[in-house]
Design an enzyme around this catalytic site. Structure first.
Site, mmCIF file in Angstrom:
data_model
loop_
_atom_site.group_PDB
_atom_site.id
_atom_site.type_symbol
_atom_site.label_atom_id
_atom_site.label_comp_id
_atom_site.label_asym_id
_atom_site.label_seq_id
_atom_site.Cartn_x
_atom_site.Cartn_y
_atom_site.Cartn_z
ATOM 1 N N SER A 238 4.299 1.152 5.358
ATOM 2 C CA SER A 238 3.625 2.326 5.912
ATOM 3 C C SER A 238 3.555 3.536 4.991
ATOM 4 C CB SER A 238 4.288 2.739 7.237
ATOM 5 O OG SER A 238 3.806 1.929 8.287
ATOM 6 N N LYS B 200 0.173 5.054 4.137
ATOM 7 C CA LYS B 200 -0.503 6.120 4.885
ATOM 8 C C LYS B 200 -0.579 7.428 4.093
ATOM 9 C CE LYS B 200 0.635 4.341 9.512
ATOM 10 N NZ LYS B 200 1.455 3.161 9.165
ATOM 11 N N SER C 179 3.815 7.652 12.152
ATOM 12 C CA SER C 179 3.400 6.417 11.495
ATOM 13 C C SER C 179 2.385 5.687 12.377
ATOM 14 C CB SER C 179 4.599 5.504 11.201
ATOM 15 O OG SER C 179 4.232 4.508 10.250
#
Length: 540
Positions: free
Chosen positions: A194, A197, A378
Protein backbone atom coordinates in the site's frame (compact mmCIF):
# COMPACT_ATOMS: atom_id res chain seq x y z
CA UNK A 1 32.01 40.79 55.25
CA UNK A 2 28.59 39.05 55.31
CA UNK A 3 25.81 40.90 53.53
CA UNK A 4 22.31 40.24 54.91
CA UNK A 5 19.98 38.70 52.29
CA UNK A 6 17.20 41.12 51.41
CA UNK A 7 13.72 39.95 52.29
CA UNK A 8 12.28 40.69 48.80
CA UNK A 9 15.02 38.62 47.23
CA UNK A 10 14.48 35.78 49.73
CA UNK A 11 10.76 35.70 48.86
CA UNK A 12 11.40 35.73 45.13
CA UNK A 13 14.28 33.29 45.15
CA UNK A 14 12.34 30.04 44.40
CA UNK A 15 10.63 31.68 41.43
CA UNK A 16 13.88 33.11 40.13
CA UNK A 17 15.64 29.74 40.43
CA UNK A 18 12.91 28.01 38.40
CA UNK A 19 12.95 30.77 35.80
CA UNK A 20 16.73 30.81 35.61
CA UNK A 21 16.87 27.06 35.06
CA UNK A 22 14.28 27.30 32.29
CA UNK A 23 15.86 30.21 30.45
CA UNK A 24 19.53 29.42 31.03
CA UNK A 25 20.07 28.02 27.46
CA UNK A 26 18.47 31.04 25.82
CA UNK A 27 20.22 33.42 28.23
CA UNK A 28 23.57 31.87 27.36
CA UNK A 29 22.91 32.38 23.67
CA UNK A 30 21.77 35.95 24.32
CA UNK A 31 24.91 36.74 26.35
CA UNK A 32 27.14 35.26 23.65
CA UNK A 33 25.41 37.31 20.97
CA UNK A 34 25.66 40.47 23.09
CA UNK A 35 29.39 40.23 23.86
CA UNK A 36 30.56 42.42 20.92
CA UNK A 37 28.06 45.12 21.83
CA UNK A 38 29.00 45.00 25.50
CA UNK A 39 32.67 45.38 24.60
CA UNK A 40 31.94 48.45 22.52
CA UNK A 41 29.77 49.91 25.27
CA UNK A 42 32.50 49.30 27.88
CA UNK A 43 35.05 51.06 25.72
CA UNK A 44 32.73 54.03 25.20
CA UNK A 45 32.12 54.56 28.91
CA UNK A 46 35.72 53.85 30.08
CA UNK A 47 36.66 56.29 32.94
CA UNK A 48 38.20 59.58 31.76
CA UNK A 49 41.15 61.54 33.16
CA UNK A 50 41.92 61.39 36.86
CA UNK A 51 40.88 65.01 37.46
CA UNK A 52 37.18 64.18 37.01
CA UNK A 53 35.11 64.20 40.22
CA UNK A 54 35.14 60.90 42.07
CA UNK A 55 31.72 59.22 42.15
CA UNK A 56 29.94 58.92 45.44
CA UNK A 57 30.59 55.63 47.23
CA UNK A 58 27.85 53.04 47.04
CA UNK A 59 27.23 50.66 49.88
CA UNK A 60 27.58 46.91 49.47
CA UNK A 61 23.86 46.22 50.07
CA UNK A 62 23.01 48.68 47.33
CA UNK A 63 25.25 46.75 44.95
CA UNK A 64 23.51 43.53 45.96
CA UNK A 65 20.02 44.97 45.57
CA UNK A 66 20.90 46.57 42.25
CA UNK A 67 22.41 43.37 40.90
CA UNK A 68 19.37 41.36 42.00
CA UNK A 69 17.00 43.86 40.41
CA UNK A 70 18.99 43.90 37.17
CA UNK A 71 19.11 40.11 37.13
CA UNK A 72 15.36 39.86 37.65
CA UNK A 73 14.77 42.40 34.91
CA UNK A 74 17.02 40.53 32.48
CA UNK A 75 15.40 37.20 33.36
CA UNK A 76 11.97 38.72 32.92
CA UNK A 77 12.98 40.05 29.52
CA UNK A 78 14.21 36.68 28.35
CA UNK A 79 11.16 34.99 29.83
CA UNK A 80 8.92 37.38 27.89
CA UNK A 81 10.64 36.32 24.68
CA UNK A 82 10.35 32.63 25.55
CA UNK A 83 6.88 32.89 27.17
CA UNK A 84 4.06 32.73 27.82
CA UNK A 85 4.55 31.81 31.49
CA UNK A 86 2.14 31.37 34.32
CA UNK A 87 2.33 32.49 37.93
CA UNK A 88 4.33 29.41 38.94
CA UNK A 89 7.12 30.06 36.45
CA UNK A 90 6.05 27.20 34.17
CA UNK A 91 5.58 27.88 30.49
CA UNK A 92 1.87 27.81 29.67
CA UNK A 93 2.37 25.71 26.54
CA UNK A 94 4.36 23.17 28.53
CA UNK A 95 1.62 23.02 31.14
CA UNK A 96 -1.06 22.53 28.50
CA UNK A 97 1.02 19.85 26.82
CA UNK A 98 1.50 18.04 30.14
CA UNK A 99 -2.23 18.11 30.70
CA UNK A 100 -2.86 16.76 27.20
CA UNK A 101 -0.48 13.88 27.79
CA UNK A 102 -2.74 12.68 30.58
CA UNK A 103 -5.45 12.05 27.97
CA UNK A 104 -5.42 9.82 24.93
CA UNK A 105 -6.47 11.28 21.65
CA UNK A 106 -5.86 12.58 18.17
CA UNK A 107 -7.88 13.84 15.25
CA UNK A 108 -9.97 11.15 13.61
CA UNK A 109 -9.70 10.75 9.85
CA UNK A 110 -13.02 9.13 9.13
CA UNK A 111 -13.59 5.72 10.68
CA UNK A 112 -10.09 4.63 11.54
CA UNK A 113 -10.69 2.79 14.76
CA UNK A 114 -11.00 5.84 16.96
CA UNK A 115 -13.89 6.50 19.31
CA UNK A 116 -17.14 7.64 17.67
CA UNK A 117 -17.87 9.91 20.61
CA UNK A 118 -16.04 12.82 19.06
CA UNK A 119 -12.52 14.02 18.39
CA UNK A 120 -9.94 13.43 21.07
CA UNK A 121 -7.24 15.89 22.06
CA UNK A 122 -4.68 16.67 19.39
CA UNK A 123 -1.64 14.39 19.56
CA UNK A 124 1.38 15.50 21.55
CA UNK A 125 4.66 13.65 21.35
CA UNK A 126 5.99 12.24 24.62
CA UNK A 127 8.94 13.99 26.19
CA UNK A 128 11.10 11.01 25.27
CA UNK A 129 10.59 8.10 22.92
CA UNK A 130 10.12 4.55 23.98
CA UNK A 131 13.32 2.54 24.13
CA UNK A 132 14.02 -0.44 21.99
CA UNK A 133 13.85 -3.36 24.38
CA UNK A 134 14.76 -1.17 27.32
CA UNK A 135 13.16 -1.27 30.74
CA UNK A 136 12.89 2.45 31.32
CA UNK A 137 10.49 3.10 28.47
CA UNK A 138 12.66 5.86 27.03
CA UNK A 139 15.01 6.29 24.12
CA UNK A 140 18.44 7.69 24.84
CA UNK A 141 18.83 11.27 23.68
CA UNK A 142 22.58 10.85 23.36
CA UNK A 143 23.51 11.80 19.81
CA UNK A 144 25.75 9.67 17.69
CA UNK A 145 28.81 11.18 16.02
CA UNK A 146 27.78 13.39 13.08
CA UNK A 147 28.76 11.06 10.26
CA UNK A 148 26.93 8.84 7.81
CA UNK A 149 28.22 5.63 9.35
CA UNK A 150 26.58 6.51 12.67
CA UNK A 151 23.09 6.26 11.13
CA UNK A 152 24.03 2.94 9.57
CA UNK A 153 25.08 1.71 13.01
CA UNK A 154 21.65 2.55 14.39
CA UNK A 155 19.44 1.28 11.54
CA UNK A 156 21.50 -1.59 10.18
CA UNK A 157 21.01 -4.05 13.06
CA UNK A 158 17.30 -3.26 13.27
CA UNK A 159 16.73 -3.84 9.56
CA UNK A 160 18.69 -7.09 9.72
CA UNK A 161 16.13 -8.53 12.14
CA UNK A 162 14.99 -12.02 11.16
CA UNK A 163 11.38 -10.83 11.29
CA UNK A 164 12.01 -8.80 8.12
CA UNK A 165 12.46 -11.90 6.03
CA UNK A 166 14.85 -12.71 3.24
CA UNK A 167 15.49 -9.25 1.88
CA UNK A 168 14.95 -5.61 2.58
CA UNK A 169 15.64 -2.13 1.23
CA UNK A 170 15.83 1.18 3.04
CA UNK A 171 16.54 4.84 2.43
CA UNK A 172 16.61 7.94 4.64
CA UNK A 173 16.74 11.42 3.10
CA UNK A 174 17.01 14.89 4.63
CA UNK A 175 13.90 16.61 3.25
CA UNK A 176 15.37 20.11 3.40
CA UNK A 177 18.44 19.25 1.34
CA UNK A 178 17.39 16.14 -0.58
CA UNK A 179 20.59 14.44 0.57
CA UNK A 180 20.41 10.71 1.23
CA UNK A 181 21.67 10.00 4.74
CA UNK A 182 21.30 6.24 4.62
CA UNK A 183 20.62 3.63 1.99
CA UNK A 184 20.75 -0.10 1.60
CA UNK A 185 19.50 -1.73 -1.61
CA UNK A 186 17.74 1.62 -2.08
CA UNK A 187 17.72 1.25 -5.87
CA UNK A 188 16.41 -2.32 -5.83
CA UNK A 189 12.73 -2.74 -6.68
CA UNK A 190 10.49 -4.47 -4.13
CA UNK A 191 6.78 -5.18 -3.89
CA UNK A 192 5.55 -1.98 -2.17
CA UNK A 193 2.03 -3.03 -1.11
CA UNK A 194 0.00 0.00 0.00
CA UNK A 195 2.92 2.43 -0.02
CA UNK A 196 2.04 2.51 -3.74
CA UNK A 197 -0.68 4.96 -2.73
CA UNK A 198 1.97 7.62 -2.13
CA UNK A 199 2.82 7.43 -5.84
CA UNK A 200 -0.86 7.44 -6.80
CA UNK A 201 -1.43 10.54 -4.67
CA UNK A 202 1.47 12.48 -6.19
CA UNK A 203 0.42 11.52 -9.73
CA UNK A 204 -3.25 12.46 -9.21
CA UNK A 205 -2.46 15.80 -7.60
CA UNK A 206 0.02 16.59 -10.36
CA UNK A 207 -2.41 15.71 -13.14
CA UNK A 208 -5.60 17.18 -11.68
CA UNK A 209 -4.60 19.72 -9.03
CA UNK A 210 -5.59 19.79 -5.36
CA UNK A 211 -8.83 21.74 -5.96
CA UNK A 212 -10.29 19.36 -8.56
CA UNK A 213 -13.71 17.92 -7.67
CA UNK A 214 -15.56 14.88 -9.02
CA UNK A 215 -19.18 15.42 -10.00
CA UNK A 216 -22.12 13.04 -10.11
CA UNK A 217 -25.13 14.34 -12.04
CA UNK A 218 -28.68 13.59 -13.06
CA UNK A 219 -29.58 14.53 -16.63
CA UNK A 220 -32.70 14.22 -18.75
CA UNK A 221 -32.65 13.29 -22.43
CA UNK A 222 -34.67 15.83 -24.47
CA UNK A 223 -35.97 13.25 -26.96
CA UNK A 224 -36.71 10.17 -24.89
CA UNK A 225 -37.42 12.00 -21.60
CA UNK A 226 -35.19 9.44 -19.93
CA UNK A 227 -33.54 10.37 -16.63
CA UNK A 228 -29.89 9.28 -16.50
CA UNK A 229 -27.82 9.07 -13.33
CA UNK A 230 -24.31 9.76 -14.62
CA UNK A 231 -21.37 8.49 -12.58
CA UNK A 232 -18.45 10.90 -12.27
CA UNK A 233 -16.03 8.47 -10.67
CA UNK A 234 -16.45 9.94 -7.18
CA UNK A 235 -15.36 7.23 -4.71
CA UNK A 236 -16.74 9.21 -1.77
CA UNK A 237 -20.34 9.53 -2.95
CA UNK A 238 -22.50 8.53 0.02
CA UNK A 239 -26.05 7.38 0.59
CA UNK A 240 -25.83 7.81 4.36
CA UNK A 241 -28.38 10.20 5.90
CA UNK A 242 -25.68 12.63 7.02
CA UNK A 243 -22.89 13.46 4.60
CA UNK A 244 -21.58 16.53 6.41
CA UNK A 245 -18.53 16.63 8.63
CA UNK A 246 -16.84 13.59 7.15
CA UNK A 247 -14.22 15.39 5.08
CA UNK A 248 -11.26 16.86 6.94
CA UNK A 249 -11.26 19.85 4.62
CA UNK A 250 -13.28 21.29 1.79
CA UNK A 251 -16.79 20.42 2.98
CA UNK A 252 -18.87 17.26 3.15
CA UNK A 253 -18.93 14.22 0.91
CA UNK A 254 -21.36 14.29 -2.02
CA UNK A 255 -24.79 13.02 -0.98
CA UNK A 256 -26.89 10.74 -3.19
CA UNK A 257 -29.95 11.78 -1.15
CA UNK A 258 -29.31 15.45 -1.89
CA UNK A 259 -28.94 14.68 -5.59
CA UNK A 260 -32.27 12.84 -5.57
CA UNK A 261 -34.05 15.66 -3.74
CA UNK A 262 -32.73 18.30 -6.15
CA UNK A 263 -33.57 16.13 -9.15
CA UNK A 264 -37.11 15.55 -7.91
CA UNK A 265 -37.61 19.30 -7.44
CA UNK A 266 -36.37 19.99 -10.98
CA UNK A 267 -38.64 17.33 -12.46
CA UNK A 268 -41.69 18.66 -10.63
CA UNK A 269 -41.04 22.12 -12.04
CA UNK A 270 -41.40 20.50 -15.46
CA UNK A 271 -44.57 18.79 -14.42
CA UNK A 272 -42.95 15.34 -14.43
CA UNK A 273 -43.83 12.88 -11.67
CA UNK A 274 -43.10 9.63 -13.53
CA UNK A 275 -40.02 8.88 -15.60
CA UNK A 276 -37.74 6.18 -16.99
CA UNK A 277 -34.53 5.88 -15.00
CA UNK A 278 -31.15 4.58 -16.17
CA UNK A 279 -27.54 4.94 -15.09
CA UNK A 280 -24.28 5.67 -16.93
CA UNK A 281 -20.92 4.20 -15.83
CA UNK A 282 -19.05 4.69 -19.10
CA UNK A 283 -16.51 7.14 -17.66
CA UNK A 284 -14.44 4.15 -16.55
CA UNK A 285 -13.59 1.23 -18.82
CA UNK A 286 -11.90 -2.15 -18.73
CA UNK A 287 -12.39 -4.83 -16.09
CA UNK A 288 -14.18 -3.71 -12.94
CA UNK A 289 -12.77 -6.55 -10.85
CA UNK A 290 -9.19 -6.26 -9.59
CA UNK A 291 -6.85 -9.17 -10.45
CA UNK A 292 -7.04 -10.28 -6.80
CA UNK A 293 -10.70 -11.15 -7.45
CA UNK A 294 -13.61 -10.65 -5.08
CA UNK A 295 -12.11 -9.18 -1.94
CA UNK A 296 -13.33 -7.32 1.15
CA UNK A 297 -10.58 -4.74 0.64
CA UNK A 298 -11.89 -3.42 -2.69
CA UNK A 299 -15.24 -3.21 -4.46
CA UNK A 300 -15.55 -3.73 -8.21
CA UNK A 301 -14.30 -0.42 -9.60
CA UNK A 302 -17.13 1.66 -11.07
CA UNK A 303 -17.68 5.29 -12.04
CA UNK A 304 -20.90 5.13 -10.01
CA UNK A 305 -20.75 3.76 -6.48
CA UNK A 306 -22.21 4.87 -3.15
CA UNK A 307 -20.25 4.22 0.04
CA UNK A 308 -17.75 2.09 -1.90
CA UNK A 309 -20.37 -0.64 -2.28
CA UNK A 310 -20.13 -1.52 1.41
CA UNK A 311 -22.91 -3.63 2.84
CA UNK A 312 -22.50 -2.24 6.35
CA UNK A 313 -22.14 1.24 7.86
CA UNK A 314 -18.33 1.19 7.86
CA UNK A 315 -16.33 3.93 6.16
CA UNK A 316 -12.92 2.28 6.06
CA UNK A 317 -11.21 -1.08 6.33
CA UNK A 318 -12.35 -4.44 4.97
CA UNK A 319 -16.07 -5.02 4.46
CA UNK A 320 -18.29 -7.22 2.34
CA UNK A 321 -19.15 -5.40 -0.90
CA UNK A 322 -22.06 -5.55 -3.32
CA UNK A 323 -21.31 -7.29 -6.60
CA UNK A 324 -22.55 -4.37 -8.75
CA UNK A 325 -22.02 -1.00 -7.04
CA UNK A 326 -23.56 1.00 -9.91
CA UNK A 327 -26.83 -0.93 -9.99
CA UNK A 328 -27.05 -0.81 -6.20
CA UNK A 329 -26.54 2.98 -6.23
CA UNK A 330 -29.13 3.51 -8.97
CA UNK A 331 -31.75 1.52 -7.04
CA UNK A 332 -31.10 3.62 -3.93
CA UNK A 333 -31.46 6.75 -6.05
CA UNK A 334 -34.81 5.47 -7.36
CA UNK A 335 -36.01 4.89 -3.79
CA UNK A 336 -35.09 8.46 -2.79
CA UNK A 337 -36.87 9.85 -5.84
CA UNK A 338 -39.99 7.90 -4.98
CA UNK A 339 -39.96 9.27 -1.45
CA UNK A 340 -39.75 12.74 -3.00
CA UNK A 341 -42.81 12.07 -5.16
CA UNK A 342 -41.19 10.86 -8.40
CA UNK A 343 -42.00 7.38 -9.62
CA UNK A 344 -39.42 5.65 -11.82
CA UNK A 345 -38.98 2.46 -13.74
CA UNK A 346 -36.45 -0.08 -12.44
CA UNK A 347 -33.09 1.42 -13.44
CA UNK A 348 -30.88 -0.16 -16.08
CA UNK A 349 -27.52 0.70 -17.69
CA UNK A 350 -27.39 3.31 -20.45
CA UNK A 351 -25.25 6.17 -21.71
CA UNK A 352 -26.13 9.84 -21.57
CA UNK A 353 -25.84 11.67 -24.87
CA UNK A 354 -24.13 15.03 -25.22
CA UNK A 355 -27.58 16.55 -25.58
CA UNK A 356 -28.74 15.43 -22.16
CA UNK A 357 -29.72 18.38 -19.97
CA UNK A 358 -28.30 18.35 -16.46
CA UNK A 359 -30.97 18.75 -13.77
CA UNK A 360 -28.88 18.47 -10.61
CA UNK A 361 -25.32 17.75 -9.49
CA UNK A 362 -23.35 16.93 -6.34
CA UNK A 363 -19.57 17.19 -6.11
CA UNK A 364 -16.92 15.64 -3.96
CA UNK A 365 -14.66 17.60 -1.63
CA UNK A 366 -11.48 18.79 -3.36
CA UNK A 367 -8.97 16.20 -4.47
CA UNK A 368 -6.71 17.23 -1.60
CA UNK A 369 -9.26 15.87 0.88
CA UNK A 370 -9.70 12.65 -1.09
CA UNK A 371 -5.95 12.09 -1.11
CA UNK A 372 -5.75 12.64 2.65
CA UNK A 373 -8.54 10.14 3.30
CA UNK A 374 -6.96 7.62 0.94
CA UNK A 375 -3.59 7.78 2.68
CA UNK A 376 -4.87 7.96 6.25
CA UNK A 377 -7.19 4.98 5.95
CA UNK A 378 -5.26 3.18 3.18
CA UNK A 379 -8.46 3.33 1.14
CA UNK A 380 -8.11 1.04 -1.89
CA UNK A 381 -11.36 2.19 -3.51
CA UNK A 382 -10.24 5.83 -3.55
CA UNK A 383 -6.81 4.79 -4.82
CA UNK A 384 -8.20 2.94 -7.81
CA UNK A 385 -10.64 5.75 -8.62
CA UNK A 386 -7.84 8.33 -8.49
CA UNK A 387 -5.63 6.19 -10.72
CA UNK A 388 -8.42 6.19 -13.33
CA UNK A 389 -9.01 9.92 -12.93
CA UNK A 390 -5.29 10.45 -13.54
CA UNK A 391 -5.55 8.33 -16.68
CA UNK A 392 -8.51 10.34 -18.00
CA UNK A 393 -6.68 13.62 -17.32
CA UNK A 394 -3.74 12.24 -19.29
CA UNK A 395 -5.86 11.21 -22.28
CA UNK A 396 -5.80 7.52 -21.44
CA UNK A 397 -8.58 5.02 -20.80
CA UNK A 398 -10.00 4.96 -17.30
CA UNK A 399 -8.92 1.39 -16.56
CA UNK A 400 -6.42 -0.50 -14.40
CA UNK A 401 -3.93 -0.46 -17.27
CA UNK A 402 -4.59 3.17 -18.18
CA UNK A 403 -4.24 4.27 -14.57
CA UNK A 404 -0.97 2.41 -14.06
CA UNK A 405 0.58 3.92 -17.20
CA UNK A 406 -0.66 7.41 -16.32
CA UNK A 407 0.90 7.22 -12.84
CA UNK A 408 4.27 6.25 -14.30
CA UNK A 409 4.04 9.03 -16.88
CA UNK A 410 3.24 11.71 -14.31
CA UNK A 411 6.08 10.66 -12.01
CA UNK A 412 8.52 10.63 -14.92
CA UNK A 413 7.47 14.20 -15.79
CA UNK A 414 8.35 15.20 -12.23
CA UNK A 415 11.88 13.93 -12.73
CA UNK A 416 11.61 11.19 -10.11
CA UNK A 417 13.92 8.12 -10.08
CA UNK A 418 11.80 5.58 -11.97
CA UNK A 419 14.42 2.90 -12.54
CA UNK A 420 12.95 -0.47 -11.60
CA UNK A 421 9.47 0.93 -10.90
CA UNK A 422 6.47 -0.92 -12.31
CA UNK A 423 2.79 -0.07 -11.74
CA UNK A 424 -0.19 -2.34 -12.30
CA UNK A 425 -2.80 -0.58 -10.18
CA UNK A 426 -3.23 2.45 -7.92
CA UNK A 427 -3.76 0.73 -4.59
CA UNK A 428 -0.78 -1.61 -4.29
CA UNK A 429 -2.95 -4.70 -4.00
CA UNK A 430 -1.32 -6.10 -7.13
CA UNK A 431 1.72 -8.14 -6.16
CA UNK A 432 3.38 -7.32 -9.49
CA UNK A 433 3.81 -3.66 -8.50
CA UNK A 434 7.45 -2.69 -7.92
CA UNK A 435 8.91 0.42 -6.27
CA UNK A 436 12.30 1.32 -4.85
CA UNK A 437 13.14 2.97 -1.55
CA UNK A 438 14.78 5.72 -3.62
CA UNK A 439 11.51 6.46 -5.41
CA UNK A 440 9.39 6.44 -2.25
CA UNK A 441 11.65 8.90 -0.43
CA UNK A 442 11.90 11.06 -3.57
CA UNK A 443 8.08 11.21 -3.71
CA UNK A 444 7.96 12.46 -0.12
CA UNK A 445 10.69 15.02 -0.72
CA UNK A 446 8.85 16.24 -3.84
CA UNK A 447 5.65 16.59 -1.79
CA UNK A 448 7.54 18.85 0.63
CA UNK A 449 8.97 21.05 -2.13
CA UNK A 450 7.97 24.69 -1.38
CA UNK A 451 7.60 25.19 -5.13
CA UNK A 452 4.86 22.51 -5.26
CA UNK A 453 2.32 23.36 -2.54
CA UNK A 454 -0.32 21.39 -4.41
CA UNK A 455 1.39 18.17 -3.37
CA UNK A 456 1.29 18.93 0.36
CA UNK A 457 -1.76 16.66 1.02
CA UNK A 458 0.59 13.73 0.43
CA UNK A 459 2.33 14.66 3.69
CA UNK A 460 -0.70 15.85 5.67
CA UNK A 461 -2.59 12.69 4.79
CA UNK A 462 0.02 10.32 6.21
CA UNK A 463 -1.26 8.49 9.30
CA UNK A 464 0.08 9.82 12.62
CA UNK A 465 1.75 7.20 14.78
CA UNK A 466 -0.43 6.21 17.71
CA UNK A 467 -3.29 8.50 16.71
CA UNK A 468 -4.83 8.21 13.25
CA UNK A 469 -5.71 5.82 10.47
CA UNK A 470 -3.66 2.69 9.98
CA UNK A 471 -1.16 3.80 12.65
CA UNK A 472 -3.77 4.49 15.33
CA UNK A 473 -3.01 1.26 17.15
CA UNK A 474 0.75 1.32 16.61
CA UNK A 475 3.58 3.14 18.42
CA UNK A 476 1.49 3.29 21.60
CA UNK A 477 4.72 2.88 23.57
CA UNK A 478 7.04 4.37 20.96
CA UNK A 479 7.30 7.45 18.74
CA UNK A 480 3.61 8.36 18.99
CA UNK A 481 2.89 11.67 17.31
CA UNK A 482 6.41 11.85 15.87
CA UNK A 483 6.32 9.31 13.03
CA UNK A 484 3.92 9.90 10.11
CA UNK A 485 3.91 7.07 7.62
CA UNK A 486 2.03 5.03 5.04
CA UNK A 487 1.86 1.35 5.84
CA UNK A 488 1.90 -1.56 3.42
CA UNK A 489 0.99 -5.17 4.08
CA UNK A 490 0.48 -8.17 1.84
CA UNK A 491 1.20 -11.81 2.55
CA UNK A 492 4.98 -11.96 2.88
CA UNK A 493 5.36 -8.20 2.35
CA UNK A 494 5.69 -5.43 4.95
CA UNK A 495 6.56 -1.83 4.11
CA UNK A 496 6.60 1.57 5.77
CA UNK A 497 7.34 4.97 4.21
CA UNK A 498 6.88 8.43 5.65
CA UNK A 499 8.47 11.26 7.57
CA UNK A 500 9.92 11.79 11.01
CA UNK A 501 11.48 14.69 12.90
CA UNK A 502 14.72 13.54 14.50
CA UNK A 503 16.28 14.73 17.75
CA UNK A 504 18.04 17.57 15.94
CA UNK A 505 14.76 18.87 14.55
CA UNK A 506 15.49 17.72 10.99
CA UNK A 507 12.57 16.47 8.87
CA UNK A 508 13.59 13.14 7.36
CA UNK A 509 11.85 11.05 4.71
CA UNK A 510 12.29 7.29 5.03
CA UNK A 511 11.23 4.12 3.25
CA UNK A 512 11.61 0.57 4.55
CA UNK A 513 10.56 -2.40 2.38
CA UNK A 514 10.78 -6.05 3.42
CA UNK A 515 9.92 -9.19 1.46
CA UNK A 516 9.48 -12.86 2.32
CA UNK A 517 8.31 -12.04 5.83
CA UNK A 518 6.63 -14.93 7.64
CA UNK A 519 4.99 -13.22 10.59
CA UNK A 520 3.24 -9.95 9.66
CA UNK A 521 2.92 -8.77 13.27
CA UNK A 522 6.59 -9.33 14.04
CA UNK A 523 7.63 -7.68 10.78
CA UNK A 524 5.40 -4.71 11.49
CA UNK A 525 6.90 -4.35 14.96
CA UNK A 526 10.42 -4.51 13.52
CA UNK A 527 9.64 -1.66 11.08
CA UNK A 528 8.08 0.39 13.86
CA UNK A 529 11.18 -0.06 16.01
CA UNK A 530 13.34 1.12 13.13
CA UNK A 531 11.25 4.25 12.60
CA UNK A 532 11.26 4.91 16.35
CA UNK A 533 15.05 4.63 16.44
CA UNK A 534 15.28 7.10 13.56
CA UNK A 535 13.12 9.55 15.50
CA UNK A 536 15.29 9.18 18.59
CA UNK A 537 18.55 9.62 16.71
CA UNK A 538 20.58 12.77 16.18
CA UNK A 539 22.64 10.90 13.62
CA UNK A 540 23.69 12.66 10.44
Amino acid sequence: MVVPELRPWRAARPQVVRIANAVRPRLTRAVTAAKPGVARLTKAVRPGPAHLPRPRAVRTWQYTAGAATAGLALAAGVVTVAGPWDANGQRTAERDRAAALERSGGADHGDSGTSPRGPRPAPSAPAVLTGLGGTTGTVSTKKAPPDRQALADVLGPLLDASALGGGHAAAVVDVSTGKQLYGTAAGQAFTPASTTKIATAVAALSALGPDHRLTTRAAVEPDTKELVLVGGGDPTLTAHPKAGGEARSGGSWASLRTLAADTAAALKKRGIVKITLSYDTTLFSGPALHPIGVNDNLAPVSALAADEGRTDDSASGPATRVSDPAADTAHKFADYLQKAGIKTTPPGPSKATNRAETLATVSSPPLSALVERMLTNSDNDIAEALARQTALASGRAGSFDGGAKAIATQLTKLGLPMSGASFHDGSGLNRDDRLTANLLTALLVKAADPARPGLRPVLTGLPVAGFTGTLAGRYTDGAAGVVRAKTGTLTGVNTLAGTVVDQDGHLLAFAFLASDTTNPQEAQTALDKTATALAGCGCR
